[in-house]
Design a protein around this motif. Structure first.
Motif, short mmCIF file in Angstrom:
data_model
loop_
_atom_site.label_atom_id
_atom_site.label_comp_id
_atom_site.label_asym_id
_atom_site.label_seq_id
_atom_site.Cartn_x
_atom_site.Cartn_y
_atom_site.Cartn_z
N LEU A 167 69.32 -33.98 -26.23
CA LEU A 167 67.89 -33.77 -26.48
C LEU A 167 67.45 -32.40 -25.97
O LEU A 167 66.99 -31.56 -26.73
CB LEU A 167 67.06 -34.87 -25.81
N LEU A 168 67.60 -32.18 -24.66
CA LEU A 168 67.26 -30.89 -24.07
C LEU A 168 68.44 -29.93 -24.13
O LEU A 168 68.26 -28.72 -24.32
CB LEU A 168 66.83 -31.08 -22.61
N LEU A 169 69.62 -30.47 -23.93
CA LEU A 169 70.84 -29.65 -23.88
C LEU A 169 71.81 -30.08 -24.97
O LEU A 169 71.94 -31.27 -25.27
CB LEU A 169 71.53 -29.80 -22.51
N ASP A 170 72.50 -29.11 -25.54
CA ASP A 170 73.43 -29.37 -26.64
C ASP A 170 74.79 -29.79 -26.09
O ASP A 170 75.82 -29.19 -26.39
CB ASP A 170 73.55 -28.12 -27.52
N THR A 171 74.79 -30.87 -25.29
CA THR A 171 76.00 -31.31 -24.60
C THR A 171 76.82 -32.33 -25.37
O THR A 171 78.01 -32.49 -25.10
CB THR A 171 75.64 -31.94 -23.24
N GLU A 172 76.21 -33.04 -26.29
CA GLU A 172 76.94 -34.12 -26.94
C GLU A 172 78.18 -33.62 -27.69
O GLU A 172 79.22 -34.27 -27.69
CB GLU A 172 76.02 -34.91 -27.88
N LYS A 173 78.05 -32.47 -28.32
CA LYS A 173 79.21 -31.92 -29.04
C LYS A 173 80.30 -31.50 -28.06
O LYS A 173 81.50 -31.67 -28.33
CB LYS A 173 78.77 -30.74 -29.91
N VAL A 174 79.90 -30.95 -26.91
CA VAL A 174 80.87 -30.57 -25.87
C VAL A 174 81.62 -31.81 -25.39
O VAL A 174 82.85 -31.81 -25.26
CB VAL A 174 80.15 -29.89 -24.68
N CYS A 175 80.87 -32.88 -25.14
CA CYS A 175 81.48 -34.12 -24.65
C CYS A 175 82.38 -34.75 -25.71
O CYS A 175 83.48 -35.23 -25.40
CB CYS A 175 80.36 -35.09 -24.26
N GLN A 176 81.95 -34.73 -26.95
CA GLN A 176 82.76 -35.29 -28.04
C GLN A 176 84.06 -34.52 -28.22
O GLN A 176 85.13 -35.12 -28.40
CB GLN A 176 81.95 -35.28 -29.33
N ASN A 177 83.99 -33.20 -28.15
CA ASN A 177 85.20 -32.39 -28.29
C ASN A 177 86.18 -32.63 -27.14
O ASN A 177 87.40 -32.66 -27.35
CB ASN A 177 84.84 -30.91 -28.37
N ALA A 178 85.63 -32.83 -25.93
CA ALA A 178 86.49 -33.13 -24.78
C ALA A 178 87.18 -34.47 -24.96
O ALA A 178 88.36 -34.64 -24.63
CB ALA A 178 85.66 -33.13 -23.50
N PHE A 179 86.45 -35.45 -25.50
CA PHE A 179 87.03 -36.77 -25.76
C PHE A 179 88.11 -36.67 -26.83
O PHE A 179 89.19 -37.26 -26.69
CB PHE A 179 85.92 -37.73 -26.22
N CYS A 192 52.97 -43.12 -20.63
CA CYS A 192 54.00 -42.08 -20.64
C CYS A 192 54.50 -41.84 -22.06
O CYS A 192 54.67 -42.77 -22.84
CB CYS A 192 55.19 -42.49 -19.77
N LEU A 193 54.76 -40.57 -22.36
CA LEU A 193 55.48 -40.18 -23.56
C LEU A 193 56.96 -40.10 -23.22
O LEU A 193 57.32 -39.50 -22.20
CB LEU A 193 55.04 -38.81 -24.07
N ALA A 194 57.81 -40.68 -24.04
CA ALA A 194 59.25 -40.59 -23.84
C ALA A 194 59.87 -39.78 -24.98
O ALA A 194 59.44 -39.89 -26.13
CB ALA A 194 59.87 -41.98 -23.80
N PHE A 195 60.87 -38.99 -24.62
CA PHE A 195 61.55 -38.13 -25.60
C PHE A 195 63.04 -38.45 -25.55
O PHE A 195 63.66 -38.39 -24.50
CB PHE A 195 61.31 -36.66 -25.27
N GLU A 196 63.60 -38.79 -26.71
CA GLU A 196 64.98 -39.24 -26.79
C GLU A 196 65.67 -38.70 -28.04
O GLU A 196 65.00 -38.37 -29.02
CB GLU A 196 65.03 -40.77 -26.84
N ASP A 197 67.00 -38.65 -27.99
CA ASP A 197 67.77 -38.35 -29.20
C ASP A 197 68.49 -39.59 -29.71
O ASP A 197 68.61 -39.79 -30.91
CB ASP A 197 68.78 -37.22 -28.96
N SER A 198 68.95 -40.45 -28.81
CA SER A 198 69.79 -41.57 -29.22
C SER A 198 68.98 -42.82 -29.53
O SER A 198 67.88 -43.04 -29.01
CB SER A 198 70.80 -41.90 -28.12
N PRO A 245 66.89 -36.88 -33.32
CA PRO A 245 68.30 -37.27 -33.42
C PRO A 245 69.25 -36.09 -33.27
O PRO A 245 68.95 -34.97 -33.69
CB PRO A 245 68.40 -37.89 -34.81
N ASP A 246 70.39 -36.38 -32.67
CA ASP A 246 71.42 -35.35 -32.49
C ASP A 246 72.64 -35.69 -33.35
O ASP A 246 72.66 -35.39 -34.53
CB ASP A 246 71.79 -35.24 -31.01
N LEU A 247 73.63 -36.37 -32.82
CA LEU A 247 74.84 -36.67 -33.58
C LEU A 247 74.66 -37.86 -34.52
O LEU A 247 75.36 -37.95 -35.53
CB LEU A 247 76.00 -36.97 -32.62
N VAL A 248 73.74 -38.75 -34.20
CA VAL A 248 73.58 -39.98 -34.98
C VAL A 248 72.13 -40.13 -35.43
O VAL A 248 71.22 -40.12 -34.61
CB VAL A 248 73.99 -41.21 -34.16
N GLU A 249 71.93 -40.27 -36.74
CA GLU A 249 70.59 -40.51 -37.28
C GLU A 249 70.23 -41.99 -37.07
O GLU A 249 71.08 -42.87 -37.18
CB GLU A 249 70.56 -40.19 -38.78
N PRO A 250 68.96 -42.28 -36.76
CA PRO A 250 68.56 -43.68 -36.60
C PRO A 250 68.64 -44.42 -37.93
O PRO A 250 68.26 -43.88 -38.98
CB PRO A 250 67.11 -43.57 -36.11
#
Length: 222
Positions: free
Chosen positions: A13-25, A163-169, A187-192
């Motif tokens: 959401l804030l950081l483009d980490t999901e692709k980094v994590c997926q590539n490491a996996f 509260c406002l909540a902000f999410e990608d997943s 959404p980031d890697l997965v569309e709802p």
């Protein structure tokens, strides 16, 4: 739209980490001669450590040596995230600055452990915008349970429904909505899917679009 606090997820959401994590996996699987099961992997997004283990063990079956896989995966992931800034998602900094200018206190609700989440935010230059944190290691049940968002709201000392909540997943969206919050999803890697969209959150293509919407709503209140 009435709100007194803002609560953000971090990775994807804030950081483009999901692709980094997926590539490491993916690299860890290759090293261990395991198949890269994309759909199984996508099911862990938004989960805490216990949730990740449960999803992967179910998806890969009883023969999976989870601890060895996790060790190889985290070794590759940590080489990056402990030593360099992860790119900030478009619109993230502008949104945080705008909320701060409106005197809206901001919390983080992330499945990532406390130490690593702070390191990531400091590298990215976003740490200063957060007044408090709730992390996956602090709650009994991770997302999609509402526990982590309720903890963040309590630390802001603001009712969850203000509260406002902000999410990608989608797991994160379910968590925040179960907590009674107004939710923006980018959404980031997965569309709802249709079932998740039916929950009623506002879905945007970027945090830049979210900021434009909030500014418009703010102007209408004047």
């Amino acid at each position: 739209m009435h709100y007194k606090g803002a609560i953000f997820d971090m990775d994807g959401l804030l950081l483009d980490t999901e692709k980094v994590c997926q590539n490491a996996f993916r690299d860890a699987c290759k090293h261990l001669s395991l198949p890269m099961l994309e759909e199984v992997y996508l099911g862990i997004i938004g989960c805490n450590a216990a949730g990740i283990k449960a999803v992967l063990c179910k998806g890969y079956g009883d023969s999976l040596d989870y601890e060895t896989l996790r060790e190889e995966w985290m070794k590759r992931y940590h080489r990056i995230v402990y030593h360099q800034a992860i790119p900030v998602k478009p619109g993230a900094l502008a949104l945080l600055k705008w909320l701060q200018a409106q005197s809206i206190p901001i919390a983080l609700a992330t499945s990532t452990d406390k130490e690593l989440s702070k390191i990531k935010l400091k590298f990215s230059g976003l740490f200063e915008y957060f007044s408090c944190f709730s992390n996956g290691c602090e709650v009994k049940c991770g997302k999609p349970s509402p526990e982590i968002f309720l903890l963040a709201a309590s630390r802001l000392n603001i009712p969850a429904n203000e509260c406002l909540a902000f999410e990608d997943s989608s797991n994160g969206v379910r968590s925040a909505i179960s907590a009674g919050m107004q939710v923006h999803q980018v959404p980031d890697l997965v569309e709802p899917d249709a079932q998740v969209r039916a929950l009623g959150q506002k879905v945007s293509v970027s945090l830049t679009e979210v900021l434009a919407f909030l500014k418009e709503q703010h102007a209408l209140k004047k």
